[in-house]
Write a protein that holds these residues in place. Structure first.
Motif, PDB file in Angstrom:
ATOM      1  N   GLN A   8     -19.890 -61.937  57.231  1.00 49.26           N
ATOM      2  CA  GLN A   8     -19.385 -60.598  56.944  1.00 49.26           C
ATOM      3  C   GLN A   8     -18.553 -60.601  55.669  1.00 49.26           C
ATOM      4  N   ARG A   9     -17.745 -61.623  55.477  1.00 48.31           N
ATOM      5  CA  ARG A   9     -16.967 -61.740  54.224  1.00 48.31           C
ATOM      6  C   ARG A   9     -17.919 -61.772  53.026  1.00 48.31           C
ATOM      7  N   PHE A  10     -18.977 -62.565  53.167  1.00 46.42           N
ATOM      8  CA  PHE A  10     -19.972 -62.655  52.101  1.00 46.42           C
ATOM      9  C   PHE A  10     -20.573 -61.280  51.821  1.00 46.42           C
ATOM     10  N   GLU A  11     -20.954 -60.561  52.872  1.00 47.94           N
ATOM     11  CA  GLU A  11     -21.565 -59.233  52.715  1.00 47.94           C
ATOM     12  C   GLU A  11     -20.598 -58.253  52.054  1.00 47.94           C
ATOM     13  N   ILE A  12     -19.336 -58.301  52.450  1.00 43.98           N
ATOM     14  CA  ILE A  12     -18.329 -57.428  51.843  1.00 43.98           C
ATOM     15  C   ILE A  12     -18.215 -57.739  50.354  1.00 43.98           C
ATOM     16  N   ASN A  13     -18.049 -59.020  50.030  1.00 39.87           N
ATOM     17  CA  ASN A  13     -17.878 -59.413  48.630  1.00 39.87           C
ATOM     18  C   ASN A  13     -19.114 -59.125  47.789  1.00 39.87           C
ATOM     19  N   ARG A  14     -20.276 -59.371  48.355  1.00 38.95           N
ATOM     20  CA  ARG A  14     -21.523 -59.077  47.638  1.00 38.95           C
ATOM     21  C   ARG A  14     -21.610 -57.581  47.333  1.00 38.95           C
ATOM     22  N   ALA A  15     -21.339 -56.769  48.332  1.00 41.74           N
ATOM     23  CA  ALA A  15     -21.414 -55.318  48.150  1.00 41.74           C
ATOM     24  C   ALA A  15     -20.390 -54.845  47.116  1.00 41.74           C
ATOM     25  N   LEU A  16     -19.192 -55.396  47.157  1.00 36.35           N
ATOM     26  CA  LEU A  16     -18.177 -54.998  46.182  1.00 36.35           C
ATOM     27  C   LEU A  16     -18.574 -55.420  44.768  1.00 36.35           C
ATOM     28  N   ARG A  17     -19.138 -56.614  44.626  1.00 38.67           N
ATOM     29  CA  ARG A  17     -19.606 -57.066  43.308  1.00 38.67           C
ATOM     30  C   ARG A  17     -20.693 -56.144  42.761  1.00 38.67           C
ATOM     31  N   GLU A  18     -21.543 -55.667  43.667  1.00 35.62           N
ATOM     32  CA  GLU A  18     -22.639 -54.782  43.266  1.00 35.62           C
ATOM     33  C   GLU A  18     -22.216 -53.318  43.207  1.00 35.62           C
ATOM     34  N   ARG A  19     -20.942 -53.086  43.453  1.00 41.97           N
ATOM     35  CA  ARG A  19     -20.370 -51.729  43.470  1.00 41.97           C
ATOM     36  C   ARG A  19     -21.044 -50.835  44.505  1.00 41.97           C
ATOM     37  N   ASP A  20     -21.455 -51.436  45.591  1.00 43.71           N
ATOM     38  CA  ASP A  20     -22.049 -50.695  46.707  1.00 43.71           C
ATOM     39  C   ASP A  20     -20.954 -50.489  47.757  1.00 43.71           C
ATOM     40  N   ARG A  21     -20.161 -49.457  47.547  1.00 37.51           N
ATOM     41  CA  ARG A  21     -19.001 -49.204  48.403  1.00 37.51           C
ATOM     42  C   ARG A  21     -19.409 -48.868  49.841  1.00 37.51           C
ATOM     43  N   ASP A  22     -20.552 -48.211  50.013  1.00 37.31           N
ATOM     44  CA  ASP A  22     -21.012 -47.886  51.365  1.00 37.31           C
ATOM     45  C   ASP A  22     -21.306 -49.157  52.163  1.00 37.31           C
TER      46      ASP A  22
END
Length: 68
Positions: free
Chosen positions: A17-31
């Motif tokens: 989940q940490r990985f998914e959060i960080n990946r999404a934030l890096r990709e600017r996918d806030r949703d």
């Protein structure tokens, strides 16, 4: 032995989940980051747990996606 395995699996799930959060934030996918943080909060039963606090802080920094 079962408790050790369960603890390891739980830790791996939190890391995912940490990985998914960080990946999404890096990709600017806030949703996606919002929903990954939400899943992490649901995984941790104790509100004083550092993992819960980490996910809660992330969740609070993001707006709930529209249409949810």
């Amino acid at each position: 032995r079962g408790l050790i395995q369960a603890t390891r699996l739980f830790s791996q799930a939190l890391e995912r989940q940490r990985f998914e959060i960080n990946r999404a934030l890096r990709e600017r996918d806030r949703d996606a980051a919002y929903w990954a943080a939400s899943r992490m909060i649901q995984m941790v039963p104790e509100k004083t747990d550092p993992a819960y606090q980490e996910a809660y802080k992330t969740l609070r920094s993001l707006q709930k996606p529209k249409g949810s």
